[in-house]
Design a protein around this motif. Structure first.
Motif, short mmCIF file in Angstrom:
data_model
loop_
_atom_site.label_atom_id
_atom_site.label_comp_id
_atom_site.label_asym_id
_atom_site.label_seq_id
_atom_site.Cartn_x
_atom_site.Cartn_y
_atom_site.Cartn_z
N GLN A 49 0.85 -1.19 0.00
CA GLN A 49 0.00 0.00 0.00
C GLN A 49 0.88 1.24 0.00
OE1 GLN A 49 -3.01 -0.13 3.12
NE2 GLN A 49 -3.10 -2.35 2.99
N LYS A 50 0.67 2.11 -0.97
CA LYS A 50 1.43 3.35 -1.06
C LYS A 50 0.49 4.52 -0.83
CE LYS A 50 4.93 1.88 -4.42
NZ LYS A 50 5.57 2.25 -5.72
N ILE A 51 0.90 5.45 0.02
CA ILE A 51 0.07 6.62 0.26
C ILE A 51 -0.04 7.48 -0.98
CG2 ILE A 51 2.01 7.97 1.16
CD1 ILE A 51 -1.71 8.16 2.22
N SER A 52 0.99 7.45 -1.83
CA SER A 52 0.96 8.24 -3.07
C SER A 52 -0.11 7.75 -4.04
CB SER A 52 2.33 8.21 -3.76
OG SER A 52 2.70 6.87 -4.08
N GLU A 53 -0.54 6.51 -3.88
CA GLU A 53 -1.55 5.92 -4.76
C GLU A 53 -2.91 5.84 -4.09
OE1 GLU A 53 0.07 2.15 -5.79
OE2 GLU A 53 1.71 2.98 -7.00
N ALA A 54 -3.01 6.34 -2.87
CA ALA A 54 -4.26 6.26 -2.11
C ALA A 54 -5.24 7.34 -2.55
CB ALA A 54 -3.97 6.38 -0.62
N SER A 55 -6.47 7.24 -2.06
CA SER A 55 -7.50 8.22 -2.38
C SER A 55 -7.20 9.55 -1.69
CB SER A 55 -8.87 7.71 -1.91
OG SER A 55 -8.90 7.60 -0.50
N ILE A 56 -7.86 10.61 -2.15
CA ILE A 56 -7.67 11.94 -1.56
C ILE A 56 -8.03 11.92 -0.07
CG2 ILE A 56 -8.47 14.33 -1.57
CD1 ILE A 56 -6.65 13.71 -3.88
N LEU A 57 -9.11 11.22 0.26
CA LEU A 57 -9.57 11.14 1.65
C LEU A 57 -8.51 10.48 2.53
CD1 LEU A 57 -11.99 11.84 3.46
CD2 LEU A 57 -12.85 9.52 3.07
N THR A 58 -7.91 9.40 2.04
CA THR A 58 -6.87 8.70 2.80
C THR A 58 -5.64 9.58 2.96
OG1 THR A 58 -7.63 6.56 1.95
CG2 THR A 58 -5.43 6.63 2.90
N LYS A 59 -5.29 10.32 1.92
CA LYS A 59 -4.14 11.24 2.01
C LYS A 59 -4.39 12.33 3.04
CE LYS A 59 -2.34 10.61 -2.67
NZ LYS A 59 -2.15 11.19 -4.01
N ILE A 60 -5.61 12.84 3.05
CA ILE A 60 -5.95 13.87 4.04
C ILE A 60 -5.87 13.29 5.45
CG2 ILE A 60 -7.84 15.30 4.94
CD1 ILE A 60 -8.76 15.69 2.02
N TYR A 61 -6.37 12.06 5.61
CA TYR A 61 -6.34 11.42 6.93
C TYR A 61 -4.90 11.16 7.38
CZ TYR A 61 -7.52 8.26 10.74
OH TYR A 61 -7.63 7.68 11.97
#
Length: 343
Positions: free
Chosen positions: A288-300
């Protein structure tokens, strides 16, 4: 809504949350430097060996033999330096320092006896268990509401105060504290909004965690080589730097390796990059990469770094320390203004 009514709500929100803001602000201002304080505390147990060796598998085996069925996290594992384990078992916490070459235990420290740990528990629960966690969650909401009503009350003065077009009046104590209250409130407003919002999100998770019944960990003995797993990951992802290892809490659970990719933004949490390793085969289950995560996950993922000031150096920490102290000052000055106004 008229200013008088807004001011009334602003006063009530501030007064109710003010008592707890004193504790949160002072403890938070110190906790910004928790890593630095821990470094000073742990300095006697740090080893810097000339041999750039890291016997991680042997260290894990040593710790598991002496501390069976403890949840284990490896929080520091650089070649030639002490390997640091964080062990957990319901209310018990221990910090272990292991020699990187001999894998002997250098130090075994009760984490709950450390000042920074005591202060952290005070900051998120007032040492009041689940009730304290829930209480601080609602305190965060009240603090945020006091900020919103404060913006509404002083909306016409915000830019004037920022441009120093409002003088510091000394007519009497109430007027002086009122002016100072506005200045501190406006200049700290942006960061206080960040601290309030991120604090609400974090305290909600903490409160929900307190409502769950904790279970004793049942950590299985590691049968795979963590060193080999790390080597395979780094070989395939050379831009990845592993920083945190979570051993499985129960059989069949994966080994989890967190860390940072070179292209990650500085304000994103390392714990949202996750490699799950099968503890029977040693193969990577998922990445799992944060760079490939959803906007909501990045904000969290930004919540924790923004709340604790983990994204910068000493100047950011000093800024957070000052902003943290603004909360207690606003509580005290707000109480003085309210009391003088009532008289």
């Amino acid at each position: 809504m008229k200013n008088r009514k807004l001011l009334k709500y602003h006063s009530y929100f501030g007064l109710i949350s003010g008592v707890f803001l004193l504790i949160l602000g002072i403890s938070g201002s110190i906790l910004v430097f928790s890593e630095d304080l821990d470094d000073l505390l742990f300095k006697p147990y740090e080893v810097h060996h000339t041999q750039q060796i890291l016997n991680l598998d042997k260290a894990v085996s040593t710790v598991q033999q002496q501390y069976p069925r403890w949840e284990m996290r490896i929080v520091h594992f650089k070649k030639g330096e002490s390997i640091r384990f964080n062990l957990r078992k319901l209310d018990a916490r221990r910090d272990l320092f292991i020699h990187p070459v001999t894998c002997k235990i250098i130090a075994d420290i009760d984490t709950n006896s450390q000042f920074t740990k005591w202060l952290l528990v005070l900051h998120y629960s007032l040492h009041g268990g689940t009730l304290g966690r829930i209480l601080l969650f609602f305190t965060g909401i009240l603090f945020f509401l006091s900020l919103l009503t404060g913006i509404a009350v002083y909306r016409k003065l915000i830019f004037k105060i920022l441009l120093f077009k409002v003088g510091l009046k000394r007519k009497n104590k109430r007027v002086f504290f009122s002016t100072l209250h506005r200045y501190i409130g406006v200049w700290a407003l942006f960061f206080n909004c960040i601290l309030a919002i991120t604090g609400i999100v974090l305290s909600y998770g903490v409160a929900m965690g307190g409502l769950k019944s904790p279970k004793e960990p049942n950590t299985p003995n590691m049968e795979i080589s963590i060193e080999r797993s790390l080597s395979q990951i780094i070989e395939k992802y050379p831009d990845f730097k592993p920083t945190y290892i979570r051993l499985p809490k129960k059989p069949d659970a994966p080994l989890i390796i967190n860390g940072i990719f070179e292209m990650d933004a500085f304000y994103l949490s390392e714990f949202f990059n996750k490699f799950q390793i099968d503890t029977r085969t040693g193969q990577v289950r998922s990445v799992q990469k944060i760079s490939e995560a959803s906007i909501l996950t990045k904000i969290y993922s930004m919540v924790s770094p923004l709340h604790y000031g983990q994204y910068g150096g000493i100047w950011i920490k000093l800024l957070y320390c000052l902003i943290g102290l603004s909360g207690p000052f606003l509580s005290i000055s707000g109480f003085v203004i309210w009391k003088k106004r009532r008289k």
